[in-house]
Scaffold this motif. Structure first.
Motif, short mmCIF file in Angstrom:
data_model
loop_
_atom_site.label_atom_id
_atom_site.label_comp_id
_atom_site.label_asym_id
_atom_site.label_seq_id
_atom_site.Cartn_x
_atom_site.Cartn_y
_atom_site.Cartn_z
N GLY A 78 0.67 -1.19 -0.02
CA GLY A 78 -0.36 -0.08 -0.02
C GLY A 78 0.73 1.17 0.04
O GLY A 78 0.53 2.21 -0.64
N VAL A 79 2.14 1.18 0.55
CA VAL A 79 2.96 2.38 0.78
C VAL A 79 4.36 1.73 0.21
O VAL A 79 4.44 0.54 0.91
N GLY A 80 5.20 2.53 -0.53
CA GLY A 80 6.36 1.76 -0.53
C GLY A 80 7.52 2.84 -1.09
O GLY A 80 7.02 3.96 -1.75
N VAL A 81 8.64 2.57 -0.84
CA VAL A 81 9.73 3.32 -1.17
C VAL A 81 10.21 2.83 -2.54
O VAL A 81 10.27 1.78 -3.03
N TRP A 82 10.00 3.86 -3.43
CA TRP A 82 10.56 3.57 -4.83
C TRP A 82 12.17 3.51 -5.10
O TRP A 82 12.59 4.97 -4.97
N LYS A 83 12.75 2.50 -4.58
CA LYS A 83 14.15 2.48 -4.54
C LYS A 83 14.82 3.01 -5.97
O LYS A 83 15.83 3.67 -5.71
N TRP A 84 14.35 2.87 -6.86
CA TRP A 84 14.95 3.26 -8.23
C TRP A 84 15.11 4.83 -8.28
O TRP A 84 15.81 5.22 -9.10
N ALA A 85 14.14 5.53 -7.39
CA ALA A 85 14.21 7.01 -7.46
C ALA A 85 14.84 7.45 -6.23
O ALA A 85 14.79 8.72 -6.09
N SER A 86 15.60 6.74 -5.22
CA SER A 86 15.86 7.01 -3.87
C SER A 86 17.25 6.83 -3.67
O SER A 86 17.85 5.94 -4.23
N ASN A 87 17.82 7.70 -2.63
CA ASN A 87 19.02 7.44 -1.98
C ASN A 87 18.82 6.62 -0.44
O ASN A 87 17.72 6.74 -0.22
N ASP A 88 19.62 6.10 -0.03
CA ASP A 88 19.91 5.68 1.30
C ASP A 88 19.90 6.61 2.05
O ASP A 88 20.27 7.96 1.86
N ASP A 89 19.68 6.36 3.38
CA ASP A 89 19.91 7.41 4.31
C ASP A 89 19.35 8.71 3.97
O ASP A 89 20.21 9.66 3.86
N PRO A 90 18.10 8.94 4.03
CA PRO A 90 17.53 9.87 3.20
C PRO A 90 17.75 11.36 4.29
O PRO A 90 17.34 11.23 5.28
N GLU A 91 17.65 12.42 3.59
CA GLU A 91 17.60 13.80 4.29
C GLU A 91 16.15 14.20 4.09
O GLU A 91 15.63 15.26 4.73
N VAL A 92 15.44 14.17 3.14
CA VAL A 92 13.92 14.33 2.85
C VAL A 92 13.37 13.22 2.16
O VAL A 92 14.07 12.52 1.13
N VAL A 93 12.13 13.22 2.64
CA VAL A 93 11.42 12.22 1.94
C VAL A 93 10.41 13.02 0.90
O VAL A 93 9.95 13.87 1.14
N MET A 94 10.31 12.52 -0.30
CA MET A 94 9.24 13.16 -1.31
C MET A 94 8.15 12.24 -1.53
O MET A 94 8.40 11.04 -2.27
N ALA A 95 7.08 12.35 -0.87
CA ALA A 95 5.91 11.35 -1.01
C ALA A 95 5.00 11.91 -1.89
O ALA A 95 4.62 12.95 -2.03
N CYS A 96 4.22 10.89 -2.51
CA CYS A 96 3.20 11.22 -3.56
C CYS A 96 2.03 10.15 -3.43
O CYS A 96 2.24 8.79 -3.16
N CYS A 97 1.02 10.62 -3.68
CA CYS A 97 -0.23 9.88 -3.95
C CYS A 97 -1.06 10.46 -4.82
O CYS A 97 -1.63 11.50 -4.77
N GLY A 98 -1.30 9.62 -6.01
CA GLY A 98 -2.18 9.82 -6.73
C GLY A 98 -1.26 10.09 -8.29
O GLY A 98 -0.03 10.34 -7.97
N ASP A 99 -1.85 10.04 -9.51
CA ASP A 99 -1.09 9.87 -10.74
C ASP A 99 -0.28 11.35 -10.96
O ASP A 99 0.94 11.30 -11.12
N VAL A 100 -1.01 12.39 -11.00
CA VAL A 100 -0.37 13.84 -11.24
C VAL A 100 0.80 13.89 -10.09
O VAL A 100 1.80 14.47 -10.57
N PRO A 101 0.12 13.91 -8.89
CA PRO A 101 1.27 14.17 -7.77
C PRO A 101 2.32 13.34 -7.96
O PRO A 101 3.56 13.87 -7.72
N THR A 102 2.42 12.17 -8.52
CA THR A 102 3.72 11.24 -8.56
C THR A 102 4.49 11.78 -9.61
O THR A 102 5.69 11.81 -9.47
#
Ligand SMILES: Cc1ncc(C[n+]2csc(CCOP(=O)(O)OP(=O)(O)O)c2C)c(N)n1
Ligand SMILES: [Mg+2]
Length: 789
Positions: A607-631
């Motif tokens: 239901g909720v997941g980290v998109w690893k292919w777009a992410s770094n480890d040990d994040p300084e900021v989380v960019m969260a999105c819900c919905g197709d346009v926000p994504t």
């Protein structure tokens, strides 16, 4: 009863028994409203016998009871399979009384025995704390319709009749109810009912003349005008009018015999003679007094036959001895001693009038649809998966892919005829057109050569009335079938109130063991707020999500799949589920595709997941999105950040199951706190781009440990006819804003904040100038693609 039993189909002996049966139902109805003791009136009524709070509705009830005993006769004589839907559900005591008299009630609730004690309990429980509601509620055997909120009886009746060729749904429409918008349009359902493959609906317009405090419109227009109105709707109107019980029994029996003969003839002509013409189905205008057989005058004022009979006609029992006396007299007028034996059991010769077993309306399996529910056959959705060649590399209309799946579902269930798709003229517009291919859209009205895909046997239901779509679907689901409703996001609000009622039904029936689970009510909202390029502000409203969120956690599920493969996975899950309201919000415009089908399935499972292919480890900021346009905007923001602040460690989180954000204590889908904290580490700023109104995310997450660091962007009621990206800019959910939000929220980047602000302003200004000049988004916005870093 008058001596003038007149001529008619009923023998004097049957007439007397039917009238006694009706009296028994009326007696038990009044008893439920008033009494907590002395159920058979074996001693004079005293104040000790009367309930302290008198809560119920008498006015509509005798009419409903009158019909019940007549249906009983017809069911027996013609071996009918009949469902009874009561528009004015406030006539609950009548349905409880009748299901008691026919034995259904005691079978389901054995403590309501067929004796004096049973009747006493029956009376006492009504409108009593922890007893039963005053309306035809889920607790009432034989009902699929609460009727508390008026307007939906006829549309529920048609929904029940579709694909049930042997069923007759008798449906009482209150003359007040008939003034509501949903009911007024429901008459048109007859243009969608096929006598070959569907059952029959027998509408009774209960013209008792009044509502709570006013006359009704239909009772105060000339009778011919009313008949013409019904003819105009395509019915053959019959009339039953009067107040002398004996005469009325005979006339009712005669008119019902004629009407049922008409139904049989219509069905025969379609089923045996191959007629495909749209028939004029019979309907009845029943003009009887409101509160028929009740007190004629109270305190010198007329009651029977007026609006004063609506609720409790004698309401000052404790203040006025005369009221108690009148109640005693009223109840005795039904002659209880002739109806029940000395133990309080309903007399055998009267009970015989009722049908037996499942033919009893209280026991009809269609009114407990879960009993009849066959699982929907859902073909393997993986077969329709979009092939992913590079993240976001190809644009696909996600709902079109869903259309392929729905088409396959339609095909797979063609034989068992238990799946229909509903939409207010938007199935094709929402890119689900594939489902129509080979299936057709139901249509019994005239056709012209220009028409496409209209068919008497169509299974896609299109009518420009969200009320009808919703009501038909509810009726269809409640009688044990499956369905899918697609709608423009902004206009689904038209049925807010109907979905409230359905949610109540689902919540209550969950707690009633004899009610079996039914298929979920599945919504697809498309034509979304962010992509209303040509329609503008009127078409922009994502608030249905907020509306549904108020409902009980065990009833509601809300999904915002970001691409076609997640949409397939979510839809498969929803179609198979039971007893929920599933809301899927997904765009129909060409949009980038992110996840392979395997990834999509895994993502939808959590239901909720980290998109690893777009992410770094040990994040300084989380960019969260819900919905197709926000994504899309979030990923575009991430690529802007990668260019601007290459060493910034970013995590991208996508939410597909909105309820996963809630604490587990609030919703079964809620992530455990440890899991939530792992995805949204405490102390790490979160920039959350949400499809809907932003405060909803706060509402869901306010008890999460990291809540103070969640900054939400969403739709804030800024809309107009403009470019897709400009819609995002107007609501501050655009990629530049999201990137700026990230920079200003990461403490390490404080020195860059002013420059970033400047960068943002320039970008937005450039965008504004360009769209104003060119009427379209900048090429680098329009053509942006995710690039793997
Ligand atoms: C949508 C809706 N609006 C208002 C009410 C409040 N209300 C309850 S009963 C009633 C009058 C109903 O009149 P009618 O349909 O004629 O029923 P009957 O006379 O058979 O009681 C009203 C306005 C309601 N239940 N539902
Ligand atoms: Mg009325």
């Amino acid at each position: 009863m008058s001596e003038a039993t007149s001529k008619g189909p009923l023998s004097p002996e049957l007439l007397a028994r039917m009238d006694a049966y009706w009296r028994a139902a009326n007696y038990l109805s009044v008893g439920q409203i008033y009494l907590k003791d002395n159920p058979l009136l074996e001693r004079p009524l005293t104040l000790d016998d009367v309930k302290p709070r008198l809560l119920g509705h008498w006015g509509t009830t005798p009419g409903l009871n009158f019909l019940y005993v007549h249906w009983n006769r017809l069911i027996r004589e013609r071996n009918l399979n009949m469902l009874y839907i009561i528009g004015p559900g406030h006539g609950g005591p009548g349905l409880v009384a009748n299901t008691y008299l026919e034995g259904s009630y005691t079978e389901i609730y054995p403590h309501i025995e067929q004796n004096r004690d049973g009747i006493k309990r029956l009376f006492r429980q009504f409108s009593w704390p922890y007893g039963i509601p005053s309306h035809v509620a889920p607790e009432t055997p034989g009902s699929i319709h609460e009727g508390g909120e008026l307007g939906y009886s006829l549309v529920h009746a048609y929904g029940a009749a579709f694909d049930n060729p042997d069923l007759i749904v008798a449906c009482v429409v209150g003359d007040g109810e008939a003034e509501t918008g949903p009911l007024a349009t429901s008459w048109h359902s007859n243009k969608f009912l096929n006598p070959l493959t569907d059952g029959a609906v027998l509408p009774i317009l209960h013209l008792n003349g009044y509502k709570i405090a006013n006359p009704t419109i239909l009772a105060r227009i000339p009778h011919a005008e009313l008949e013409n109105l019904m003819r105009g709707y395509g019915y053959e109107p019959f009339t039953l009018e009067g107040d002398d019980p004996a005469v009325m029994h005979q006339q009712a029996a005669a008119v019902f015999d004629t009407m049922l003969d008409r139904i049989a003839a219509i069905q025969k002509s379609a089923r045996e003679d191959g007629s495909t013409a749209r028939p004029a189905w019979p309907m009845l205008i029943m003009r009887t007094p409101k509160g028929w057989t009740g007190p004629k005058f109270v305190d010198g004022k007329p009651v029977e036959g007026t609006w004063r009979a609506h609720q409790v006609p004698l309401s000052e029992i404790f203040e006025k001895p005369e009221h108690l006396r009148q109640l005693d007299e009223w109840m005795r007028s039904y002659k209880p001693e002739e109806l029940f034996d000395d133990k309080g059991k309903f007399r055998e010769d009267l009970a015989e009038i009722a049908p037996k077993g499942r033919r009893r309306m209280g026991m009809n399996a269609h009114a407990n649809g879960g009993l009849l529910l066959q699982p929907l056959k859902v073909p393997n959705f993986r077969e329709f998966a979009v092939k992913i060649e590079g993240r976001g590399a190809t644009d696909v209309e996600s709902t079109r892919i869903l259309g392929h799946l729905l088409h396959a579902v339609m095909e797979a269930n063609r034989e068992q005829k238990n799946f229909r798709v509903f939409g207010p003229d938007e199935t094709a517009s929402n890119r689900l057109g594939d489902v129509i291919t080979g299936t057709g859209k139901a249509w019994m009205a005239e056709t012209l050569p220009v028409d496409e895909n209209l068919s008497e046997t169509g299974r896609v239901m299109e009518v420009l009335s969200e009320h009808m779509c919703q009501g038909w679907l509810e009726g269809y689901l409640l009688t044990g079938r499956h369905g899918f409703f697609s709608c423009y996001e902004a206009f689904i609000h038209i049925i807010d109130s109907m979905v409230n009622q359905h949610a109540k039904w689902l919540k209550t029936t969950r707690e009633i063991p004899w009610r079996k689970p039914i298929a979920s009510l599945n919504y697809l909202l498309s034509s979304l707020v962010w992509r209303q390029d040509h329609n503008g502000f009127s078409h922009q409203d994502p608030g249905f999500i907020d509306h549904l969120l108020n409902k009980k956690a065990d009833v509601v599920r809300i999904y915002l799949p970001p691409d076609a493969n997640t949409l397939l996975s979510v839809s498969d899950h929803c179609l198979r589920s039971k007893h929920y309201i599933n809301l899927i919000v997904a765009g129909k415009q060409p949009a980038p595709q992110w996840l392979t089908i395997d990834e999509a399935i895994a993502h939808c499972t959590t239901g909720v997941g980290v998109w690893k292919w777009a992410s770094n480890d040990d994040p300084e900021v989380v960019m969260a999105c819900c919905g197709d346009v926000p994504t899309l905007e979030t990923l575009a923001a991430v690529s802007l950040l990668r260019a601007k602040v290459p060493d910034l460690r970013i995590r991208v989180v996508n939410v597909v199951d909105l309820m996963a954000l809630e604490p587990q204590s609030e919703h079964p889908h809620g992530l455990p706190d440890e899991e939530f904290d792992r995805i949204f580490p405490v102390g790490t700023p979160v920039v959350f781009a949400f499809h809907g109104y932003p405060w909803l995310i706060h509402r869901l997450t306010y008890r999460r440990h990291n809540h103070d660091n969640i900054h939400v962007r969403g739709y804030k009621e800024e809309g107009t006819t403009t470019t897709p990206f400009d819609m995002c800019v107007l609501n501050n959910i655009d990629r530049f804003q999201l990137a700026l939000d990230a920079i200003t929220r990461v403490p390490r980047l404080a020195p860059q904040a002013d420059a970033a602000q400047q960068w943002y302003s320039e970008a937005i200004q450039r965008h504004r100038l360009y769209v104003t000049e060119n009427g379209d988004d900048l090429p680098e916005i329009r053509n942006w693609r995710w690039t793997e870093s």
